[in-house]
Design an enzyme around this catalytic site. Structure first.
Site, PDB file in Angstrom:
ATOM      1  N   HIS A  60      -3.563  -5.374   1.210  1.00  0.00           N
ATOM      2  CA  HIS A  60      -3.205  -5.738   2.581  1.00  0.00           C
ATOM      3  C   HIS A  60      -3.660  -7.164   2.868  1.00  0.00           C
ATOM      4  O   HIS A  60      -4.594  -7.670   2.261  1.00  0.00           O
ATOM      5  CB  HIS A  60      -3.923  -4.820   3.572  1.00  0.00           C
ATOM      6  CG  HIS A  60      -3.441  -3.415   3.593  1.00  0.00           C
ATOM      7  ND1 HIS A  60      -2.288  -3.025   4.234  1.00  0.00           N
ATOM      8  CD2 HIS A  60      -3.987  -2.280   3.069  1.00  0.00           C
ATOM      9  CE1 HIS A  60      -2.138  -1.716   4.112  1.00  0.00           C
ATOM     10  NE2 HIS A  60      -3.156  -1.235   3.406  1.00  0.00           N
TER      11      HIS A  60
ATOM     12  N   CYS B 249       0.833  -1.197   0.000  1.00  0.00           N
ATOM     13  CA  CYS B 249       0.000   0.000   0.000  1.00  0.00           C
ATOM     14  C   CYS B 249       0.874   1.257   0.000  1.00  0.00           C
ATOM     15  O   CYS B 249       1.544   1.540  -0.977  1.00  0.00           O
ATOM     16  CB  CYS B 249      -0.993  -0.033   1.158  1.00  0.00           C
ATOM     17  SG  CYS B 249      -2.388   1.098   0.918  1.00  0.00           S
TER      18      CYS B 249
END
Length: 492
Positions: free
Chosen positions: A441, A331
Site C-alpha cells: 500500500h 493487496c
C-alpha cells in the site's frame, strides 16, 4: 512527567473531531511541547502501520505526524475493522485479537478498560500534552455503562473537554444544547469550550448564535471554524467517493468501490493531481474510457470477489485486461487477480477455496497471523504505465493475512529492500502484460511514482513545492480558535 490533557468530543460522528485534534497537535507541537494524540477505540477500515509493525487507525497516525512524533500502538489501543454488518476484527495494542460480534465485544469492554488505562498512563509519562479524541457522542446514554471512548476516558485522564459540532449538517445549536442536557452534572462540568465547525460565509453572521449558546449553556464558544474544503490530509472513513479531479480532458483513473474497501486514503494524492479524474465505480459500464482500472485493498477478499462477479465487474475487468487495458491490483485487489484464493482456516471467509480472475499466476492462502510492516520497494522495469518509475525506491506498508505464492519465472512488480527494520532482497508482486499487482500500500503517496503515472497517461503534472497540510490545517484552526481560552483550559 505527567502530561496535561485536553479531550475533543463531538455531538455526533463526522463533526470534525479528528481534524480539530490533528490541528491542536500541530498547534501545540510548534510551540515546543512534546504532544501525543490518543483515541482509545477507533472503528475504521483505513489503518496504518507504525515503525514497529503495530496497526492503528489512520487518523491517529496522521495526528502523530502532525505532532511531529513517531506513531505507536498506545495512541490507539483498540481498533475495530468491520467485516460484516454485525462484527469486526478487533486489534488491541496493534495486534489482532480476533473477530467478534459487536455483542461479544460489548461484553468485553470493561476488561479492555485496563488496556486503555495502561496506554494512557504510558503516554502521560512520555509526553507533555495528550490531545485526546472521543468517538460518536458522549450523550449516547444506552452505551454509558460500558463507555470506553468518551466521558470515561475524560475522567480517567482528568481531561477538560472541548465539544465540537458541525453546523453544515444543520441543527448545530440543538445538538450542543441537547448533548449537554443529557450529560450528568459531573460530566457537564468537564465541558470547558464549544467549537462550531464547517461554517460557510462570514463567521460574524453567527454572533447571535454564539451569544445564545454562551448564555444558555454557560460555556465559552472557543471558535467558529470556517469551512476548509480539501485538507490534503489522508481520510479515515469520510472520503467523498465521487469523481474528483479536473474533469474534461483529464486522464481517467477508475477505482472499483468494493463493499469492504480498505485503505482508500492511499489514492487521495492521485485525486489531487490536476491532470487526473479519479472515479469510484460500482457498475461494469463505468470502466469504459478508463486509462487505468484499479482493484484496491479490501478487508474481505473472497466476499468482495463474489460481489465483483454478481455485479458483472469481474467479467468487465477480465475483458479489459485481455484487450490490453491497464489493470492494477493492490493487496486484496492483487489477490483477486490471481488463480485461487485459499482460506482453509476461515480467517476471512467460510469458503475454503474460491477461484480468482485468472489474470496473474499467483495463489493466495490466508493465515491467522496478520503481516504488518513498513516497507521499501524498488519498482521493476517495464511496469504498465509506470515505466519511467522503474528502479525507483518507494516507501509503503504491508497489512494483510493473505500469503501470496507467485509461479516460478513470473515477472515481479518489484524488489523488496526492507520490511520493518530488516534489510532484505526478495521479489514482490507480479505483472503479466498490462496487468500488475502488489501487496504494498501507499505507492502513490510517493511523488516519483505518482508523477510517473501522470506522465504516462499524458496528463498535466502538478508543479511547485508541496504545502505541508498540517501547517495549513493548524494555521486555519488557530486563526479561528480562541487559543487564549484553550491555553487556560489546558493549563499551558
Amino acid at each position: 512527567m505527567t502530561a496535561r490533557t485536553l479531550m475533543v468530543q463531538g455531538t455526533a460522528s463526522s463533526v470534525g473531531k479528528s481534524l480539530l485534534t490533528t490541528a491542536l497537535c500541530r498547534i501545540y507541537a510548534r510551540r515546543g511541547l512534546k504532544v501525543a494524540p490518543f483515541k482509545s477505540q477507533n472503528m475504521a477500515l483505513n489503518s496504518a502501520v507504525c515503525p514497529d509493525g503495530a496497526e492503528i487507525g489512520r487518523a491517529q497516525y496522521a495526528q502523530a505526524e502532525a505532532a511531529r512524533v513517531s506513531p505507536r500502538a498506545e495512541m490507539n489501543p483498540i481498533l475495530l475493522k468491520p467485516e460484516t454488518t454485525s462484527g469486526s476484527q478487533v486489534v488491541v495494542m496493534g495486534k489482532v485479537l480476533g473477530s467478534m460480534h459487536f455483542r461479544d465485544f460489548h461484553k468485553r469492554k470493561l476488561e479492555l478498560r485496563e488496556v486503555v488505562g495502561q496506554a494512557l498512563d504510558t503516554l502521560r509519562r512520555d509526553f507533555d500534552l495528550l490531545v485526546i479524541e472521543g468517538a460518536g457522542s458522549p450523550a449516547e446514554v444506552n452505551l454509558k455503562s460500558r463507555d470506553l471512548v468518551n466521558m470515561w476516558v475524560a475522567e480517567r485522564a482528568d481531561a477538560p473537554v472541548v465539544l465540537v459540532t458541525d453546523i453544515e449538517r444543520g441543527g448545530a445549536m440543538a445538538a450542543l444544547v441537547g448533548t449537554l442536557e443529557l450529560l450528568e452534572p459531573h460530566e457537564r462540568e468537564r465541558v470547558r469550550a464549544l467549537v462550531v465547525n464547517k461554517f460557510r460565509g462570514d463567521p460574524r453572521l453567527f454572533d447571535d448564535g454564539v451569544r445564545f449558546l454562551e448564555e444558555r449553556l454557560r460555556v465559552r464558544v472557543a471558535g467558529v471554524i470556517p469551512h476548509l474544503g480539501d485538507t490534503g490530509i489522508a481520510s479515515e472513513d469520510s472520503l467523498d467517493l465521487k469523481p474528483r479531479g479536473s474533469g474534461r480532458g483529464a486522464a481517467r483513473v477508475v477505482l472499483v468501490r468494493l463493499p469492504r474497501l480498505s485503505n482508500f486514503d492511499e489514492f487521495e494524492p492521485l485525486a489531487r493531481e490536476p491532470g487526473l479524474e479519479v472515479h469510484w465505480c460500482e457498475r461494469p459500464e463505468e470502466l469504459e474510457g478508463a486509462d487505468l482500472v484499479v482493484l484496491p485493498g479490501t478487508k474481505c477478499t473472497a466476499n468482495d470477489l463474489a460481489w465483483l462477479r454478481r455485479t458483472g465487474l469481474a467479467a468487465a475487468v477480465v475483458r479489459r485486461a485481455r484487450s490490453g487495458g491497464a489493470v492494477l491490483g493492490i493487496c486484496g485487489g492483487y489477490q483477486m487477480l490471481g488463480e485461487r484464493v485459499l482460506d482453509p482456516l476461515g480467517v476471512e471467509s467460510p469458503e475454503p477455496e474460491v477461484p480468482g480472475l485468472g489474470l496473474l499466476p499467483i495463489v493466495t492462502r490466508f493465515e491467522r497471523e496478520k503481516a504488518t510492516a513498513p516497507v521499501v520497494l524498488r519498482l521493476a522495469e517495464g511496469l504498465p504505465l509506470l515505466e519511467s518509475a522503474g528502479g525507483q525506491e518507494a516507501r509503503g506498508y504491508e497489512i494483510h493475512c493473505g500469503r501470496v505464492t507467485v509461479a516460478p519465472g513470473a515477472n515481479a512488480f518489484g524488489t523488496m529492500l526492507r520490511r520493518g527494520p530488516e534489510p532484505m532482497r526478495a521479489e514482490e508482486g507480479c505483472t503479466v502484460g498490462s496487468v500488475a499487482g502488489t501487496l504494498v500500500h501507499g505507492l502513490f503517496e510517493n511523488e516519483g511514482v505518482r508523477r510517473a503515472l501522470v506522465r504516462a497517461l499524458g496528463a498535466e503534472v502538478s508543479e511547485g513545492p508541496a504545502v505541508d497540510p498540517y501547517e495549513r490545517l493548524a494555521d486555519h484552526f488557530e486563526a479561528a480558535l480562541d487559543m487564549t481560552h484553550l491555553d487556560r483550559v489546558v493549563g499551558v
